[in-house]
Design a protein around this motif. Structure first.
Motif, mmCIF file in Angstrom:
data_model
loop_
_atom_site.group_PDB
_atom_site.id
_atom_site.type_symbol
_atom_site.label_atom_id
_atom_site.label_comp_id
_atom_site.label_asym_id
_atom_site.label_seq_id
_atom_site.Cartn_x
_atom_site.Cartn_y
_atom_site.Cartn_z
ATOM 1 N N SER A 235 0.854 -1.188 0.000
ATOM 2 C CA SER A 235 0.000 0.000 0.000
ATOM 3 C C SER A 235 0.893 1.242 0.000
ATOM 4 O O SER A 235 1.855 1.321 0.767
ATOM 5 N N ILE A 236 0.565 2.187 -0.839
ATOM 6 C CA ILE A 236 1.354 3.414 -0.964
ATOM 7 C C ILE A 236 0.721 4.501 -0.100
ATOM 8 O O ILE A 236 -0.456 4.835 -0.266
ATOM 9 N N GLU A 237 1.503 5.014 0.788
ATOM 10 C CA GLU A 237 1.004 6.006 1.735
ATOM 11 C C GLU A 237 0.944 7.391 1.090
ATOM 12 O O GLU A 237 1.829 7.765 0.318
ATOM 13 N N LEU A 238 -0.101 8.132 1.423
ATOM 14 C CA LEU A 238 -0.260 9.502 0.935
ATOM 15 C C LEU A 238 0.027 10.480 2.064
ATOM 16 O O LEU A 238 -0.238 10.195 3.236
ATOM 17 N N PRO A 239 0.564 11.648 1.739
ATOM 18 C CA PRO A 239 0.817 12.636 2.794
ATOM 19 C C PRO A 239 -0.492 13.167 3.374
ATOM 20 O O PRO A 239 -1.448 13.414 2.642
ATOM 21 N N VAL A 240 -0.529 13.303 4.693
ATOM 22 C CA VAL A 240 -1.694 13.866 5.384
ATOM 23 C C VAL A 240 -1.188 14.869 6.413
ATOM 24 O O VAL A 240 -0.009 14.892 6.773
ATOM 25 N N ALA A 241 -2.113 15.685 6.894
ATOM 26 C CA ALA A 241 -1.761 16.646 7.938
ATOM 27 C C ALA A 241 -1.384 15.910 9.215
ATOM 28 O O ALA A 241 -1.889 14.819 9.492
ATOM 29 N N ALA B 111 3.534 12.325 -8.410
ATOM 30 C CA ALA B 111 4.737 11.500 -8.308
ATOM 31 C C ALA B 111 5.635 12.017 -7.193
ATOM 32 O O ALA B 111 6.202 11.227 -6.415
ATOM 33 N N ARG B 112 5.776 13.335 -7.086
ATOM 34 C CA ARG B 112 6.590 13.906 -6.016
ATOM 35 C C ARG B 112 6.025 13.538 -4.643
ATOM 36 O O ARG B 112 6.762 13.139 -3.738
ATOM 37 N N SER B 113 4.722 13.641 -4.486
ATOM 38 C CA SER B 113 4.111 13.325 -3.199
ATOM 39 C C SER B 113 4.361 11.877 -2.810
ATOM 40 O O SER B 113 4.682 11.571 -1.657
ATOM 41 N N ILE B 114 4.215 10.977 -3.779
ATOM 42 C CA ILE B 114 4.376 9.550 -3.499
ATOM 43 C C ILE B 114 5.839 9.203 -3.203
ATOM 44 O O ILE B 114 6.142 8.488 -2.240
ATOM 45 N N ILE B 115 6.743 9.704 -4.025
ATOM 46 C CA ILE B 115 8.159 9.417 -3.808
ATOM 47 C C ILE B 115 8.609 9.961 -2.454
ATOM 48 O O ILE B 115 9.265 9.266 -1.659
ATOM 49 N N SER B 116 8.253 11.196 -2.154
ATOM 50 C CA SER B 116 8.691 11.828 -0.903
ATOM 51 C C SER B 116 8.133 11.109 0.313
ATOM 52 O O SER B 116 8.825 10.934 1.318
ATOM 53 N N GLN B 117 6.880 10.665 0.230
ATOM 54 C CA GLN B 117 6.236 10.045 1.389
ATOM 55 C C GLN B 117 6.697 8.611 1.610
ATOM 56 O O GLN B 117 6.692 8.122 2.746
ATOM 57 N N ASN B 118 7.111 7.917 0.550
ATOM 58 C CA ASN B 118 7.365 6.483 0.652
ATOM 59 C C ASN B 118 8.818 6.079 0.417
ATOM 60 O O ASN B 118 9.131 4.889 0.519
ATOM 61 N N LYS B 119 9.696 7.016 0.125
ATOM 62 C CA LYS B 119 11.077 6.651 -0.224
ATOM 63 C C LYS B 119 11.813 5.983 0.931
ATOM 64 O O LYS B 119 12.729 5.182 0.715
ATOM 65 N N GLY C 92 -1.266 14.389 12.641
ATOM 66 C CA GLY C 92 -2.345 13.994 13.529
ATOM 67 C C GLY C 92 -3.510 13.335 12.834
ATOM 68 O O GLY C 92 -4.354 12.703 13.483
ATOM 69 N N ASP C 93 -3.604 13.482 11.501
ATOM 70 C CA ASP C 93 -4.701 12.862 10.755
ATOM 71 C C ASP C 93 -4.422 11.371 10.539
ATOM 72 O O ASP C 93 -3.281 10.908 10.586
ATOM 73 N N LYS C 94 -5.486 10.635 10.272
ATOM 74 C CA LYS C 94 -5.378 9.210 10.011
ATOM 75 C C LYS C 94 -4.645 8.970 8.697
ATOM 76 O O LYS C 94 -4.804 9.714 7.729
ATOM 77 N N LYS C 95 -3.847 7.908 8.662
ATOM 78 C CA LYS C 95 -3.095 7.599 7.454
ATOM 79 C C LYS C 95 -4.032 7.317 6.283
ATOM 80 O O LYS C 95 -5.076 6.689 6.444
ATOM 81 N N GLN C 96 -3.628 7.763 5.114
ATOM 82 C CA GLN C 96 -4.387 7.527 3.900
ATOM 83 C C GLN C 96 -3.495 6.787 2.904
ATOM 84 O O GLN C 96 -2.284 7.041 2.826
ATOM 85 N N TYR C 97 -4.113 5.881 2.128
ATOM 86 C CA TYR C 97 -3.353 5.095 1.161
ATOM 87 C C TYR C 97 -3.942 5.275 -0.231
ATOM 88 O O TYR C 97 -5.129 5.508 -0.403
ATOM 89 N N LEU C 98 -3.062 5.164 -1.207
ATOM 90 C CA LEU C 98 -3.436 5.402 -2.598
ATOM 91 C C LEU C 98 -4.397 4.330 -3.093
ATOM 92 O O LEU C 98 -4.162 3.134 -2.923
ATOM 93 N N LYS C 99 -5.482 4.755 -3.712
ATOM 94 C CA LYS C 99 -6.397 3.863 -4.422
ATOM 95 C C LYS C 99 -6.356 4.240 -5.904
ATOM 96 O O LYS C 99 -6.123 5.400 -6.261
ATOM 97 N N TYR C 100 -6.626 3.271 -6.746
ATOM 98 C CA TYR C 100 -6.426 3.457 -8.185
ATOM 99 C C TYR C 100 -7.751 3.528 -8.936
ATOM 100 O O TYR C 100 -8.678 2.772 -8.671
#
Length: 846
Positions: A267-273, A650-658, A275-283
Motif C-alpha cells: 500500500s502506498i502512503e499519501l501525505p496527510v496533515a 509523483a513527487r508526493s508519493i516518492i517523498s512520502q514512501n522513499k 495527527g490525521d489518520k493515514k491515507q493510502y493510494l487507491k487506483y
C-alpha cells in the motif's frame, strides 16, 4: 461451491504420445534448434482444446491451422506525441507504394495494412514472409524506418493482441493507474499515452492564458498538464529494467516504475496533515496482465508446442488469483480493472475471474462489465461458462494417462478410486474447487462469464488472448482465497462426499452445497450443477513416432449413473464441504530504508533552490511553472550531473514512501544536464536543456529562443556537429547563425514551426548550445539519424563531428610525434653503439 457434484469419472485412458520425441505433452528441449526444424505439434495440447468444448469442430480446425502459422509482424504509432500522426503519414506515402510495387513469383507482395480492430489507423501489421522481406530493397528501407522511429518513441513494435487490454481500461487524463505486471512495457506505454492525452496542445493554451479544458475530457487542471499518474510494476529487476527502457523513450513525467511482487503489492502512503489518520493510494484503473502459460503465443513461441502440459495452467491459477484479488483490493470503488492473459486455458482465465469475484463477496461487490460495444471491429468470442479440467498421471515409468474432469466432486471420486486401486498414481496437487466452473443457485448470484472476451488466432490473424473487465461496486475486506492444495481440507471434502454418496454409486447428477462465508464481506454463495447430462465421450486418435494410429481414447468422463432417492434425500443433512483455503497474502510490510543492490535514491530539491532558480531565470521560465518538482538521484540531494522533473503526484508519493522500503527504480524525465566546457566561468547557466524534457518546459520560456525556418539550415545542423560560428560574425548557419550571434554562451530552445510548404509536417523543439566559436544541436546520434530519415529520407547519413575529428587529428599528430621521437632515440642509440664499436676495434682491422 465450485464444481458441484455431477460429472462422470475421470477414468483410465490410453496415453498421448507427443508428435516428436515420444514425451507426453512435451517433447525434447528445442531451445537451441532452428525455428524451421521444430514441429508445431503436440497431441495433448491439441486434444484438450479440441475436446474441451471451446469451439465447434469445424471452427476449431481453422483456429488450430492459424495457431501453427507464423505470426504477422505488427507495430503501433504512439497516440499522444504531435509528430506521431505525421510520421504515420510519412510511412503511408513513402514506404507503402514502394512495397506495393514489389512482385514475388509473378504476384504482388501485400504491403503492411492497418488492423481494422483499432481506430485511426494507428495499428498496422504485415504478413509478408521473411524470405521475401530479405530479398527486396523496399523492405530494407522500411525496416530502417521502423528501427529509427521505435528508438525515437513514435512507434511501438508490439503484438496486436497485447494492444487490446489498455483500450478496455478506458483511461482518461488525470486518472491514477497501476500496471501490476508491466514488463516488458508495451502496455505501460499505451497507458502512459492515455494518461497524458493531448497534453502538449493544452499546455500551450494555458501558457497563452487560454483555458486548457476545452472539452471536459480528463483533468488538465495543472495548467494544462495531466494530473494523472501511472505506476508500472514488475517483480523481477531485470524485467523491470526492460520496462524502464521501453517507457523512458516516451518522456513522460507522470510515471513511476516499481519492483514488487504483484500479489503482495504494498500500500502506498499519501501525505496527510499531522495527527490525521493515514491515507493510502487507491487506483482509478488497474491492469493485471498476469503471468500465464502463454499457450496463445504458440505462433511466435516455439517452446509452447514442445513443452505444453496441463500442469502449466494449474500451477499458475493460484498466483493469478492472488494478483487479481490484490488488484481488486487496491481499486477505487467505481474503478475498473482489466485482467488479461495470453493463454486460452479457462483455468487461467474464467476460473480465476469467478474465484476472485467470489472471494470479493460476489457480484454485489465486483461485476463483470459488458464491453460488447467497445472496439466494435474487434472480433471476439464470449467467455466460457463451462469447461473441463485436464490432468495427467503416470506410474512405473509407463506412458502418461490423460484425465478430464467436469467437477471437483468427480475429481475427488476418481482420485479416491485410484488411491485404492493404484495408490502410486499421483494426480496434480494443484487441482482445487476454484479451477472448475461456478454454479450459482439463482440468476442474481450467477457470474456472467460470457462477458469475458476470448480472441482466437483465426478471428483476425493474431495470437490467442483473454480479456475480462471488472468494476468494483463495494469495499472488499481481507478474505480467504482458495489455495492450490491442502491435504487436511481435501480429506474433509472426501469424507463429506462419501457421507452423502453411497460407495456403490456414481457421482450424483444434482446436489446443492453451501459454503461458509469467507469473511464479513463475503456473502454465502450456493452452487449447483446444470441439469443436463454431460455429452457422450469424444474420441481422438493419436500418432506414434512411426505415424501409426493408436487405439482411440476417451478424454471425457463417463456419464454418471442416475441419482437414487436415498442420495437425493441426503441434501438437506449433507455436511458442508470446506474447500481448501488460505488467508490471502497481505501487502508487503515495508521496512524503513530497506536497502538492496538496486537501490535508487530520489531527493527533491527545495522550491527556492538557487541553482534551479538561476537556470529558470536564464531561460525566462514563467513563475507559473512549478518549482517544487525537480529532483536528483543521490542520497545527499547534490546537484552533480542531472536534474529530473516529475509530476506533482509523483513527487508526493516518492517523498512520502522513499524511506518506507518501496522499491522505486525509475521516476522523472531529465530536464537539465551539467555542461562542462573550458569557458565555464563565462557561462551564466552551465546547464544544458535535455531532449527528454524540453517540450515540457518550452511553452513557458520567453528567453533563449531561436527559430529555424529553412530546411537547409536544419539539415546542416543535423548532419554536422559543431559547425563554426566565428567571433567575427561570418558563418554558414543562415537565420540560426544570425540569431545566435546576438546571444551569450549557453543553451537555447530551437523551435521549428509546422509548415507544410517549408517541408516541416509537424512542430519540433530541440536544444541547441551556443559555444564561443561554434554551435551544436544537443541531440544524440540516433535521434539525428531518425530526424534525417524522417524529414530528408537520408537512409545512411554520414554525420560530421568537427570536435571528434579535431580530437582525432590531435591524437594522430601526437602519435606521429611519438613515433618520430622513438626513431630519433633509436638513431641516437645506434650512433652511440657505432662509436663504441669503433673504439673497441683493433688497429690491425682498421
Amino acid at each position: 461451491m465450485r464444481g458441484g457434484s455431477r460429472g462422470g469419472r475421470g477414468g483410465k485412458g490410453k496415453s498421448f504420445k507427443s508428435g516428436r520425441g515420444g514425451k507426453k505433452g512435451g517433447g525434447r528441449d528445442v531451445r537451441t534448434e532452428p525455428w524451421g526444424e521444430t514441429t508445431r505439434k503436440n497431441d495433448l495440447f491439441e486434444s484438450y482444446y479440441k475436446m474441451g468444448g471451446f469451439l465447434e469442430e469445424e471452427e476449431f480446425e481453422k483456429m488450430w491451422e492459424y495457431l501453427a502459422m507464423d505470426l504477422p509482424n505488427s507495430f503501433r504509432f504512439t497516440g499522444t506525441k504531435a509528430d506521431a500522426l505525421a510520421v504515420r503519414e510519412i510511412f503511408k506515402q513513402r514506404y507503402i507504394p514502394g512495397i506495393t510495387s514489389v512482385e514475388f513469383e509473378g504476384k504482388p507482395v501485400p504491403p503492411p495494412e492497418p488492423v481494422q480492430a483499432f481506430p485511426d489507423e494507428l495499428v498496422w501489421h504485415m504478413k509478408t514472409h521473411k524470405k521475401i522481406i530479405r530479398r527486396f530493397a523496399p523492405f530494407a528501407e522500411f525496416q530502417k524506418f521502423l528501427v529509427a522511429e521505435t528508438t525515437s518513441g513514435n512507434i511501438s513494435r508490439q503484438e496486436v493482441v497485447s494492444m487490446i487490454p489498455p483500450h478496455f481500461l478506458d483511461v482518461k487524463p488525470g486518472m491514477v493507474v497501476l500496471d501490476m505486471c508491466a514488463a516488458p512495457g508495451s502496455k505501460s506505454a499505451q497507458l502512459a499515452e492515455m494518461i497524458h492525452g493531448d497534453e502538449e496542445d493544452r499546455v500551450k493554451r494555458a501558457a497563452n492564458n487560454k483555458s486548457p479544458n476545452i472539452d471536459g475530457e480528463g483533468d488538465y487542471s495543472d495548467d494544462g498538464r495531466s494530473t494523472g499518474l501511472l505506476i508500472a510494476n514488475d517483480t523481477d529487476y531485470k524485467r523491470a529494467g526492460m520496462l524502464v527502457h521501453q517507457v523512458k523513450r516516451l518522456n513522460f513525467p507522470n510515471l513511476i516504475v516499481t519492483q514488487h511482487d504483484a500479489a503482495i503489492f504494498p500500500s502506498i502512503e499519501l501525505p496527510v496533515a499531522e495527527g490525521d489518520k493515514k491515507q493510502y493510494l487507491k487506483y482509478d484503473r488497474i491492469l493485471a496482465d498476469v503471468p500465464c502459460s502463454g499457450d496463445g503465443t504458440a505462433r511466435k513461441n516455439v517452446n509452447v508446442w514442445q513443452k505444453w502440459t496441463p500442469k502449466d495452467g494449474l500451477g499458475l491459477h493460484n498466483l493469478q488469483l492472488r494478483i487479481l484479488f490484490r488488484g481488486l483490493q487496491m481499486l477505487k470503488k467505481g474503478g475498473r480493472l482489466v485482467y488479461s492473459t495470453c493463454s486460452m486455458n479457462p483455468i487461467e482465465n474464467e476460473a480465476v475471474i469467478a474465484s476472485a469475484i467470489e472471494a470479493s463477496g460476489g457480484v454485489s461487490r465486483v461485476q463483470l462489465v459488458d464491453c460488447s460495444d467497445h472496439l466494435p471491429k474487434l472480433i471476439r468470442k464470449p467467455g466460457l461458462n463451462t469447461w473441463k479440467v485436464l490432468d495427467t498421471t503416470q506410474i512405473n515409468g509407463e506412458e502418461k494417462t490423460a484425465h478430464m474432469f467436469t467437477s471437483w466432486d468427480a475429481f475427488l471420486k476418481t482420485k479416491e478410486k485410484y488411491e485404492k486401486e493404484e495408490p502410486e498414481r499421483q494426480f496434480s496437487n494443484k487441482i482445487s474447487p476454484g479451477v472448475f466452473p461456478p454454479i450459482a443457485t439463482s440468476e442474481e448470484e450467477r457470474i456472467p462469464l460470457e462477458r469475458c472476451m476470448r480472441v482466437y488466432p483465426h478471428l483476425q490473424d493474431t495470437g490467442g488472448f483473454f480479456i475480462a473487465v471488472l468494476e468494483k461496486l463495494g469495499d472488499i475486506k481481507v478474505t480467504q482465497i482458495r489455495n492450490s492444495h491442502n491435504e487436511a481440507e481435501e480429506q474433509k471434502a472426501k469424507d463429506a462426499t462419501r457421507s452423502a454418496i453411497p460407495a456403490t454409486t456414481e457421482v450424483p447428477a444434482e446436489r446443492e452445497i453451501e459454503v461458509e462465508p469467507e469473511a464479513e464481506s463475503a456473502a454465502p454463495l450456493k452452487r449447483k450443477l446444470e441439469e443436463d447430462q454431460p455429452a457422450p465421450p469424444k474420441r481422438v486418435k493419436t500418432l506414434t513416432e512411426n505415424g501409426d494410429a493408436e487405439d482411440p481414447i476417451s478424454l471425457v468422463e463417463e456419464p454418471p449413473k442416475e441419482e437414487n432417492s436415498s442420495s437425493l434425500s441426503n441434501r438437506a443433512t449433507e455436511a458442508q464441504v470446506a474447500t481448501p483455503t488460505t488467508v490471502v497474502a497481505k501487502p508487503a510490510k515495508l521496512k524503513p530504508e530497506a536497502q538492496n543492490n538496486n537501490k535508487e535514491y530520489y531527493e527533491y530539491l527545495p522550491s527556492d533552490d538557487a541553482t534551479v532558480d538561476g537556470i529558470l531565470s536564464f531561460f525566462g521560465i514563467s513563475d507559473r511553472f512549478p518549482r517544487d518538482r525537480f529532483m536528483v538521484k543521490n542520497k545527499q540531494g547534490l546537484l552533480l550531473n542531472k536534474i529530473y522533473y516529475t509530476s506533482e503526484l509523483a513527487r508526493s508519493i516518492i517523498s512520502q514512501n522513499k524511506d518506507r522500503g518501496m522499491r522505486f527504480i525509475h521516476c522523472g524525465v531529465v530536464m537539465f544536464v551539467a555542461h562542462k566546457i573550458k569557458a565555464q566561468d563565462h557561462v551564466k547557466a552551465p546547464w544544458r536543456l535535455q531532449n527528454e524534457g524540453i517540450r515540457i518546459l518550452e511553452p513557458w520560456a520567453k528567453n533563449r529562443i531561436i527559430t529555424c525556418k529553412s530546411r537547409d539550415t536544419l539539415f546542416r545542423l543535423l548532419i554536422e556537429m559543431f559547425p563554426k560560428l566565428p567571433k567575427d560574425g561570418t558563418h554558414e548557419l543562415n537565420e540560426i547563425g544570425d540569431q545566435l550571434n546576438a546571444m551569450d554562451i549557453g543553451c537555447c530552445f530551437m523551435r521549428v514551426e509546422q509548415d507544410e510548404e517549408a517541408g516541416f509536417p509537424f512542430p519540433m523543439v530541440l536544444p541547441l548550445w551556443r559555444h564561443p566559436g561554434s554551435a551544436n544541436l544537443m541531440v544524440d546520434k540516433d535521434d539525428r539519424k531518425a530526424i534525417l530519415l524522417r524529414l530528408f529520407n537520408e537512409t545512411n547519413p554520414n554525420i560530421i563531428n568537427h570536435v571528434a575529428e579535431q580530437a582525432a587529428r590531435v591524437k594522430e599528430e601526437a602519435r606521429l610525434a611519438e613515433e618520430e621521437s622513438e626513431k630519433e632515440k633509436e638513431n641516437g642509440e645506434s650512433a652511440d653503439a657505432d662509436a663504441d664499436a669503433d673504439a673497441d676495434t683493433p688497429m690491425t682491422e682498421l
